[in-house]
Design an enzyme around this catalytic site. Structure first.
Site, short mmCIF file in Angstrom:
data_model
loop_
_atom_site.label_atom_id
_atom_site.label_comp_id
_atom_site.label_asym_id
_atom_site.label_seq_id
_atom_site.Cartn_x
_atom_site.Cartn_y
_atom_site.Cartn_z
N GLU A 77 -5.97 6.68 -1.78
CA GLU A 77 -5.87 5.27 -0.75
C GLU A 77 -6.33 4.30 -1.35
O GLU A 77 -5.99 3.32 -1.21
CB GLU A 77 -6.85 5.87 0.57
CG GLU A 77 -6.10 6.95 1.41
CD GLU A 77 -4.93 6.65 1.98
OE1 GLU A 77 -4.35 5.47 2.28
OE2 GLU A 77 -3.94 7.47 2.13
N HIS A 91 0.91 -1.27 -0.18
CA HIS A 91 0.04 0.10 -0.12
C HIS A 91 0.92 1.32 0.11
O HIS A 91 0.84 2.24 -0.78
CB HIS A 91 -0.84 -0.08 1.07
CG HIS A 91 -1.64 1.22 1.43
ND1 HIS A 91 -2.96 1.34 1.09
CD2 HIS A 91 -1.21 2.49 1.85
CE1 HIS A 91 -3.43 2.50 1.51
NE2 HIS A 91 -2.42 2.92 1.99
N GLU A 92 1.92 1.28 0.90
CA GLU A 92 2.72 2.42 1.10
C GLU A 92 3.56 2.63 -0.33
O GLU A 92 3.81 3.82 -0.71
CB GLU A 92 3.43 2.38 2.31
CG GLU A 92 2.89 2.36 3.56
CD GLU A 92 1.81 3.44 3.79
OE1 GLU A 92 1.95 4.57 3.11
OE2 GLU A 92 0.77 3.19 4.63
N ASP A 109 -4.68 0.81 -1.81
CA ASP A 109 -5.02 -0.39 -1.27
C ASP A 109 -4.88 -1.60 -2.37
O ASP A 109 -4.95 -2.72 -2.23
CB ASP A 109 -6.68 -0.22 -0.60
CG ASP A 109 -6.77 0.50 0.52
OD1 ASP A 109 -5.86 0.40 1.40
OD2 ASP A 109 -7.95 1.06 0.94
N HIS A 164 1.55 4.22 -3.07
CA HIS A 164 1.36 5.88 -2.88
C HIS A 164 2.43 6.35 -3.74
O HIS A 164 2.06 7.65 -3.96
CB HIS A 164 1.49 6.16 -1.50
CG HIS A 164 0.12 6.01 -0.51
ND1 HIS A 164 -0.99 6.39 -1.22
CD2 HIS A 164 0.02 5.54 0.61
CE1 HIS A 164 -2.03 6.29 -0.19
NE2 HIS A 164 -1.57 5.68 0.77
#
Length: 554
Positions: free
Chosen positions: A484, A424-425, A488, A428
């Site tokens: 987000e 997830h990070e 995800d 980003h």
């Protein structure tokens, strides 16, 4: 982690030297727990602050707007009318710059001031009651009038504020304006910028000193609002903003008033226990000191090594997936690859001392070299983050704990737990926000127009998907939550493929006894458990309105 941290703070102090960080954090925690002393003092600590700021209603000769502006921003760290921070320069992340942006509202979203639906009207009414209650506790006169005037001023600010989910606020390049102090003075002539910044930063800035202005139109309108608003009302508004920042550290009646507002806004029926409140404050004001105790006790070097390998596996899958993206051309693909390769005694007084210390640290940065290894979160934080302007992912020791990660867990649970968060990070860095920054963290458009156009079409598909989700009759905002949602989906896919890579290299894992699930199924169960939460309808309303994350079951 909370139980572990409270246990650490409850132990006797081992290092008693005056400069001992352990002694300071434990004494801070105990001063916060001393409710009898806090209640004995009542409103006195706050009344002293108000007195130092000239008192309510700005008596003649004591109501200098710029003087109080210095105290709010430079002494008590309360944003009034605008925010003033020291941040990385988005276009040159090797240096710090003073950044000015819209701010100064007490409620978390501008639309709550506008009474657009029944729920926001309830919150606005509860906020008005809260204001009157605190003003009464602080011995103010003409309480209803003061509350009404302050609220009207905040409503004026809400009308000129742009919501964070507006397209303008998501395009960093269009918001970014570097101006000199001289230019800033012409944009907002009702404020004395050089005097303000010289005092806060203990400097002598020239008219050519550059600052970054993120809300030019807003600051024009703020200057006009200052010009037409009576100085008494501006003065009381600024005092109110200081009260808002500090009132949670006062006696029981103040905390009861805060809880009543929270109950209306978020549905919280019970107040937090003192131990949890004080742990939260210890984390906020002495995070790194508490983190050192946590890591010493609860995090091994073996755990760190295993997680680092997990990160490398997920990065490897990302590299592979970039090759498979038929919508991204080779020039953009090379730029994308380069990006991820870069590497005691009274409690209230303790709070004021901590705020002053934080301001000093921030002020010193303006002439310092940027430390890109500095963390935003302390090691014990149960969270993780990606910073686009540092191109940096951070996974504190606090999140590398069960149920998200355990070196003794099956890898299916670790990849489905912490692995999906790592993915997830990492993703980003390529979402609609992080994708505006290059490998060095600078605000640079590194995509080719052809690839970026295709990315936007793919992103719109996710926007449309989430726009169709509703919860408690609240429609999810697909555009507001886009970053987000991309992270995800991308994180889940990267972690799953990374787990498949692990299985190919190490062989299939043995089934768990007495469980009917395969390890592929356990991977997705672990991912789903990351999002297990119960929320009340009021909390959902506020989340959909203000949070960049979609409701958990989406």
């Amino acid at each position: 982690n909370e139980a572990k941290l409270q246990a650490l703070l409850s132990r006797p102090v081992r290092r008693r030297a005056p400069a001992s960080a352990e002694r300071k954090v434990k004494e801070f925690f105990r001063s916060c727990l001393d409710r009898a002393e806090i209640d004995r003092l009542g409103p006195r600590p706050m009344l002293e602050v108000i007195g130092e700021c000239g008192g309510w209603d700005a008596p003649p000769g004591r109501g200098d707007l710029n003087e109080l502006l210095y105290k709010t921003q430079g002494v008590y760290s309360a944003a009034v009318l605008f925010s003033l921070t020291v941040s990385l320069d988005e276009r040159n992340t090797s240096r710090y710059v003073i950044r000015i942006d819209q701010d100064g509202l007490t409620l978390p979203e501008r639309t709550l001031y506008l009474g657009q639906d029944e729920e926001s009207e309830k919150i606005l009414a509860a906020y008005r009651v809260f204001m009157e209650r605190l003003l009464t506790l602080l011995g103010a006169e003409h309480v209803e009038q003061k509350a009404q005037e302050i609220l009207q001023l905040e409503q004026h600010l809400a009308n000129i504020t742009v919501s964070e989910y507006d397209d303008v606020r998501r395009d960093v390049s269009s918001m970014y304006h570097k101006v000199t102090l001289g230019e800033l003075q012409r944009i907002t002539p009702t404020l004395k910028w050089k005097r303000l910044l010289d005092r806060i930063f203990h400097d002598n800035f020239s008219e050519e000193e550059e600052v970054v202005l993120l809300a030019t139109d807003y600051m024009h309108k703020v200057s006009d609002l200052i010009r037409v608003t009576p100085s008494r009302i501006l003065h009381n508004y600024m005092l109110w903003r200081i009260v808002v920042v500090l009132s949670e550290h006062l006696s029981t009646p103040f905390r009861d008033a805060i809880h009543e507002l929270s109950k209306e806004m978020e549905g919280n029926e019970k107040q937090l226990e003192p131990g949890k409140i004080c742990l939260s404050q210890a984390n906020k004001h002495f995070g790194m000191a508490l983190g050192a105790l946590f890591v010493e006790e609860h995090f091994s070097s073996a755990s760190k090594a295993k997680v680092q390998q997990l990160v490398e596996d997920i990065k490897y899958i990302l590299d592979q997936r970039l090759d498979e993206l038929d919508w991204m051309d080779e020039e953009t693909r090379r730029a994308a690859r380069a990006k991820f390769d870069v590497d005691e005694k009274t409690y209230f007084k303790n709070i004021l001392n901590s705020i002053a210390f934080s301001i000093r640290l921030s002020v010193k940065k303006i002439r310092q070299e940027v430390d890109k290894s500095a963390w935003l979160l302390p090691p014990q934080a149960l969270n993780a983050y990606y910073l686009p302007n540092k191109n940096q992912m951070v996974f504190p020791a606090g999140i590398l704990q069960p149920t998200l990660y355990d070196p003794e867990f099956p890898q299916s649970l670790n990849y489905g737990g912490i692995g999906t968060i790592i993915g997830h990070e990492l993703t980003h860095g390529y979402d609609d926000w992080g994708g505006q920054y290059d490998r060095h963290g600078n605000l640079v458009h590194w995509w080719t127009e052809r690839s970026y156009s295709k990315f936007l079409k793919k992103a719109q598909c996710i926007v449309n998907l989430y726009d169709n989700f509703t919860v408690y009759n609240q429609r999810v905002n697909g555009k507001h939550t886009l970053g987000e949602n991309i992270a995800d989906m991308g994180g889940l896919k990267l972690a799953y493929y990374a787990y498949q890579k692990w299985v190919r290299e190490h062989g299939p894992e043995h089934p768990l006894h007495h469980l009917k699930y395969t390890h592929d199924q356990l991977f997705f169960i672990a991912f789903a458990q990351n999002w297990c939460i119960k929320r009340r309808s009021q909390s959902i309303y506020l989340q959909v309105l203000t949070d960049k994350h979609a409701p958990e079951h989406y």
